[in-house]
Design an enzyme around this catalytic site. Structure first.
Site, PDB file in Angstrom:
ATOM      1  N   LYS A 113       0.837  -1.215   0.000  1.00 21.52           N
ATOM      2  CA  LYS A 113       0.000   0.000   0.000  1.00 21.52           C
ATOM      3  C   LYS A 113       0.872   1.266   0.000  1.00 21.52           C
ATOM      4  O   LYS A 113       0.686   2.162  -0.816  1.00 21.52           O
ATOM      5  CB  LYS A 113      -0.938   0.013   1.226  1.00 21.52           C
ATOM      6  CG  LYS A 113      -1.862  -1.194   1.309  1.00 21.52           C
ATOM      7  CD  LYS A 113      -2.799  -1.113   2.499  1.00 21.52           C
ATOM      8  CE  LYS A 113      -2.130  -1.236   3.845  1.00 21.52           C
ATOM      9  NZ  LYS A 113      -1.517  -2.577   4.106  1.00 21.52           N
ATOM     10  N   ARG A 189     -10.489  -0.027   8.572  1.00 21.10           N
ATOM     11  CA  ARG A 189     -10.122  -1.436   8.736  1.00 21.10           C
ATOM     12  C   ARG A 189     -11.169  -2.207   9.503  1.00 21.10           C
ATOM     13  O   ARG A 189     -10.944  -3.361   9.883  1.00 21.10           O
ATOM     14  CB  ARG A 189      -8.819  -1.557   9.508  1.00 21.10           C
ATOM     15  CG  ARG A 189      -7.655  -1.087   8.705  1.00 21.10           C
ATOM     16  CD  ARG A 189      -6.370  -1.573   9.278  1.00 21.10           C
ATOM     17  NE  ARG A 189      -5.329  -0.742   8.741  1.00 21.10           N
ATOM     18  CZ  ARG A 189      -4.079  -1.105   8.578  1.00 21.10           C
ATOM     19  NH1 ARG A 189      -3.693  -2.303   8.944  1.00 21.10           N
ATOM     20  NH2 ARG A 189      -3.209  -0.293   8.078  1.00 21.10           N
ATOM     21  N   ARG A 253      10.727  -1.294  11.385  1.00 26.02           N
ATOM     22  CA  ARG A 253       9.569  -1.011  12.235  1.00 26.02           C
ATOM     23  C   ARG A 253       9.472  -2.020  13.378  1.00 26.02           C
ATOM     24  O   ARG A 253       9.780  -3.191  13.192  1.00 26.02           O
ATOM     25  CB  ARG A 253       8.291  -1.069  11.389  1.00 26.02           C
ATOM     26  CG  ARG A 253       7.803   0.294  10.983  1.00 26.02           C
ATOM     27  CD  ARG A 253       6.721   0.245   9.972  1.00 26.02           C
ATOM     28  NE  ARG A 253       5.575  -0.598  10.307  1.00 26.02           N
ATOM     29  CZ  ARG A 253       4.500  -0.713   9.549  1.00 26.02           C
ATOM     30  NH1 ARG A 253       4.420  -0.028   8.417  1.00 26.02           N
ATOM     31  NH2 ARG A 253       3.505  -1.487   9.898  1.00 26.02           N
ATOM     32  N   ARG A 264      -0.816  -9.617  12.841  1.00 30.13           N
ATOM     33  CA  ARG A 264      -1.441  -8.563  12.016  1.00 30.13           C
ATOM     34  C   ARG A 264      -2.296  -9.180  10.912  1.00 30.13           C
ATOM     35  O   ARG A 264      -3.370  -8.669  10.580  1.00 30.13           O
ATOM     36  CB  ARG A 264      -0.359  -7.664  11.411  1.00 30.13           C
ATOM     37  CG  ARG A 264       0.237  -6.710  12.441  1.00 30.13           C
ATOM     38  CD  ARG A 264       1.628  -6.229  12.070  1.00 30.13           C
ATOM     39  NE  ARG A 264       1.681  -5.457  10.844  1.00 30.13           N
ATOM     40  CZ  ARG A 264       2.816  -5.173  10.185  1.00 30.13           C
ATOM     41  NH1 ARG A 264       3.981  -5.599  10.653  1.00 30.13           N
ATOM     42  NH2 ARG A 264       2.787  -4.455   9.088  1.00 30.13           N
TER      43      ARG A 264
HETATM   44  P1  AP5 Z   1       4.760  -1.511   1.892  1.00 34.13           P
HETATM   45  O1  AP5 Z   1       4.438  -0.676   0.706  1.00 34.13           O
HETATM   46  O2  AP5 Z   1       5.456  -0.874   3.032  1.00 34.13           O
HETATM   47  O3  AP5 Z   1       3.449  -2.287   2.375  1.00 34.13           O
HETATM   48  P2  AP5 Z   1       2.157  -1.784   3.164  1.00 34.13           P
HETATM   49  O4  AP5 Z   1       0.978  -2.473   2.577  1.00 34.13           O
HETATM   50  O5  AP5 Z   1       2.130  -0.298   3.240  1.00 34.13           O
HETATM   51  O6  AP5 Z   1       2.485  -2.452   4.561  1.00 34.13           O
HETATM   52  P3  AP5 Z   1       2.205  -2.004   6.048  1.00 34.13           P
HETATM   53  O7  AP5 Z   1       2.952  -3.002   6.896  1.00 34.13           O
HETATM   54  O8  AP5 Z   1       2.529  -0.569   6.273  1.00 34.13           O
HETATM   55  O9  AP5 Z   1       0.734  -2.259   6.216  1.00 34.13           O
HETATM   56  P4  AP5 Z   1       0.035  -2.499   7.524  1.00 34.13           P
HETATM   57  O10 AP5 Z   1      -1.356  -2.371   7.113  1.00 34.13           O
HETATM   58  O11 AP5 Z   1       0.360  -3.730   8.262  1.00 34.13           O
HETATM   59  O12 AP5 Z   1       0.669  -1.402   8.499  1.00 34.13           O
HETATM   60  P5  AP5 Z   1       0.156   0.009   8.969  1.00 34.13           P
HETATM   61  O13 AP5 Z   1       1.315   0.859   9.164  1.00 34.13           O
HETATM   62  O14 AP5 Z   1      -0.943   0.498   8.130  1.00 34.13           O
HETATM   63  O15 AP5 Z   1       5.626  -2.752   1.346  1.00 34.13           O
HETATM   64  C1  AP5 Z   1       6.133  -3.714   2.238  1.00 34.13           C
HETATM   65  C2  AP5 Z   1       7.524  -4.149   1.748  1.00 34.13           C
HETATM   66  O16 AP5 Z   1       7.401  -4.823   0.511  1.00 34.13           O
HETATM   67  C3  AP5 Z   1       8.502  -3.002   1.501  1.00 34.13           C
HETATM   68  O17 AP5 Z   1       9.777  -3.382   1.893  1.00 34.13           O
HETATM   69  C4  AP5 Z   1       8.445  -2.772  -0.025  1.00 34.13           C
HETATM   70  O18 AP5 Z   1       9.670  -2.274  -0.526  1.00 34.13           O
HETATM   71  C5  AP5 Z   1       8.145  -4.171  -0.531  1.00 34.13           C
HETATM   72  N1  AP5 Z   1       7.286  -4.164  -1.708  1.00 34.13           N
HETATM   73  C6  AP5 Z   1       6.158  -3.426  -1.899  1.00 34.13           C
HETATM   74  N2  AP5 Z   1       5.608  -3.729  -3.082  1.00 34.13           N
HETATM   75  C7  AP5 Z   1       6.395  -4.687  -3.645  1.00 34.13           C
HETATM   76  C8  AP5 Z   1       6.344  -5.421  -4.871  1.00 34.13           C
HETATM   77  N3  AP5 Z   1       5.323  -5.246  -5.756  1.00 34.13           N
HETATM   78  N4  AP5 Z   1       7.297  -6.342  -5.124  1.00 34.13           N
HETATM   79  C9  AP5 Z   1       8.315  -6.557  -4.203  1.00 34.13           C
HETATM   80  N5  AP5 Z   1       8.423  -5.885  -3.040  1.00 34.13           N
HETATM   81  C10 AP5 Z   1       7.465  -4.967  -2.753  1.00 34.13           C
HETATM   82  O19 AP5 Z   1      -0.481  -0.367  10.388  1.00 34.13           O
HETATM   83  C11 AP5 Z   1       0.350  -0.753  11.467  1.00 34.13           C
HETATM   84  C12 AP5 Z   1      -0.513  -0.985  12.697  1.00 34.13           C
HETATM   85  O20 AP5 Z   1      -1.197   0.231  13.050  1.00 34.13           O
HETATM   86  C13 AP5 Z   1      -1.636  -2.024  12.532  1.00 34.13           C
HETATM   87  O21 AP5 Z   1      -1.151  -3.343  12.765  1.00 34.13           O
HETATM   88  C14 AP5 Z   1      -2.621  -1.562  13.627  1.00 34.13           C
HETATM   89  O22 AP5 Z   1      -2.196  -1.966  14.894  1.00 34.13           O
HETATM   90  C15 AP5 Z   1      -2.509  -0.046  13.536  1.00 34.13           C
HETATM   91  N6  AP5 Z   1      -3.492   0.513  12.585  1.00 34.13           N
HETATM   92  C16 AP5 Z   1      -3.264   0.956  11.312  1.00 34.13           C
HETATM   93  N7  AP5 Z   1      -4.400   1.375  10.743  1.00 34.13           N
HETATM   94  C17 AP5 Z   1      -5.373   1.191  11.652  1.00 34.13           C
HETATM   95  C18 AP5 Z   1      -6.777   1.415  11.651  1.00 34.13           C
HETATM   96  N8  AP5 Z   1      -7.419   1.882  10.567  1.00 34.13           N
HETATM   97  N9  AP5 Z   1      -7.477   1.101  12.776  1.00 34.13           N
HETATM   98  C19 AP5 Z   1      -6.861   0.629  13.873  1.00 34.13           C
HETATM   99  N10 AP5 Z   1      -5.530   0.371  13.934  1.00 34.13           N
HETATM  100  C20 AP5 Z   1      -4.800   0.657  12.844  1.00 34.13           C
END
Ligand code: AP5
Length: 319
Positions: A113, A189, A253, A264
């Site tokens: 994302k 979410r 992270r 997660r």
């Molecule tokens: P990346 O682009 O960083 O992936 P992402 O989908 O953004 O991953 P996140 O881990 O940030 O998502 P998440 O939903 O778990 O975490 P968030 O911070 O939102 O890519 C990942 C890796 O893959 C990178 O190294 C990249 O280089 C590589 N990559 C990307 N695309 C690629 C491709 N096509 N091919 C090869 N490699 C690739 O949430 C964290 C925490 O916050 C949650 O667990 C929860 O506790 C809390 N939280 C967040 N949102 C909410 C909400 N709405 N409500 C309540 N709690 C929440």
């Protein structure tokens, strides 16, 4: 204006110098340990004698001088000379015929994302609002809400609505998001968050769903690294840092371990269907298993079609 020109700053460019040398010329040059290049524009900028050195983190905007009928996008991974619009106060948005786009992007942890949001933002000028980033910023302030949020994030659980819901609402109501459109990442979410968003009047134009198989997700999480200086997302195998200097400062992270990503993922599976049911009419499913460029091509195609449909609809209304 006599110049039709579009360029986007390359994230791979360690430094870019912008020198406005007289009333008729602008020289831009970029340099790295391996190469350097420069390019000049004429009759385009007002009088000024100044030189600025810009960090690549500020080099994310599209520079447009005069109207262009071609696509305003050059790949951010391109090695071409980069131009900086922000520093010059030049309009960085693609031309718009209608209301700004409102886009949601969803997918499992590490489905890509954040990576795709960077690319979408470059091309479409939308304001990227990531719930996870807002929460990490709150944690960094040391506030009570931040401390509580971290407890949930460490367990891979959703942070309670009373912290997240208003945080996201307030960000979406800021003038930049209202004026330029938004790109909402990782929110909503849960059904309660989706319902609250609807009640506040936020309705996306499109819901982009990244579909990635689970073994790939785990590999992406454990290999992810972040550059604290530029905010850029890297992967040790798929998007390695460009220089030793960047590699040395990368961070991981606190929730990016194999153990935590499994928690997660469980949370994601428990909630995803309820959220999807709210947006099924506007959902576009994207194969996220392929390279980031191929993933972006699919998303770009969906957004382009959406804009064309809008243009056609506004044209037929006007006729
Ligand atoms: P990346 O682009 O960083 O992936 P992402 O989908 O953004 O991953 P996140 O881990 O940030 O998502 P998440 O939903 O778990 O975490 P968030 O911070 O939102 O890519 C990942 C890796 O893959 C990178 O190294 C990249 O280089 C590589 N990559 C990307 N695309 C690629 C491709 N096509 N091919 C090869 N490699 C690739 O949430 C964290 C925490 O916050 C949650 O667990 C929860 O506790 C809390 N939280 C967040 N949102 C909410 C909400 N709405 N409500 C309540 N709690 C929440």
């Amino acid at each position: 204006m006599t110049v039709n020109m579009v360029a986007v700053a390359s994230m791979a460019t360690p430094s870019v110098t912008v020198a406005v040398t007289n009333s008729k010329a602008l020289t831009l040059s970029s340099s790295s340990s391996s190469s350097s290049s420069s390019l000049s524009l004429t009759s385009c900028f007002p009088s000024s004698n100044s030189t600025r050195r810009l960090h690549p983190s500020s080099c994310s905007l599209t520079l447009r001088c005069g109207a262009s009928s071609s696509s305003p996008f050059t790949s951010p991974n391109s090695n071409s000379t980069s131009l900086i619009a922000a520093a010059l106060g030049i309009d960085s948005q693609p031309e718009r015929d209608s209301e700004p786009l409102q886009v949601m992007i969803s997918g499992a942890p590490a489905s890509g994302k954040g990576t795709q949001c960077e690319l979408i933002k470059h091309k479409y000028g939308l304001v990227h609002v990531a719930a996870g980033d807002l929460l990490r910023a709150e944690i960094a302030t040391g506030s009570d809400n931040g401390k509580l949020a971290k407890q949930y994030m460490e367990k891979g659980q959703l942070v309670p609505d009373h912290i997240v819901v208003m945080m996201v609402k307030d960000r979406l109501l800021k003038p930049d998001a209202k004026d330029n459109g938004w790109l909402l990442d990782g929110y909503p979410r849960s059904l309660s968050q989706a319902t609250a968003l609807k009640e506040f009047g936020f309705q996306p134009d499109i819901f982009v769903l990244l579909e990635v198989s689970e073994d790939i997700l785990v590999e992406r999480v454990v290999g992810r690294r972040l550059d604290p200086v530029t905010g850029k997302i890297y992967h040790l195998k798929y998007s390695p840092p460009e220089t030793e200097e960047i590699a040395a400062r990368l961070t991981q992270r606190f929730d990016d371990t194999e153990e935590k990503v499994k928690l997660r993922l469980n949370t994601h599976h428990q909630n995803v269907e309820a959220v999807l049911s709210m947006y099924k009419d506007i959902t576009v499913k994207i194969n996220g298993n392929v390279s980031k460029e191929e993933v972006f091509a699919q998303i770009d195609s969906a957004l382009t079609s959406l804009l064309e449909q809008r243009k056609a609809a506004s044209g037929s209304l006007a006729a």
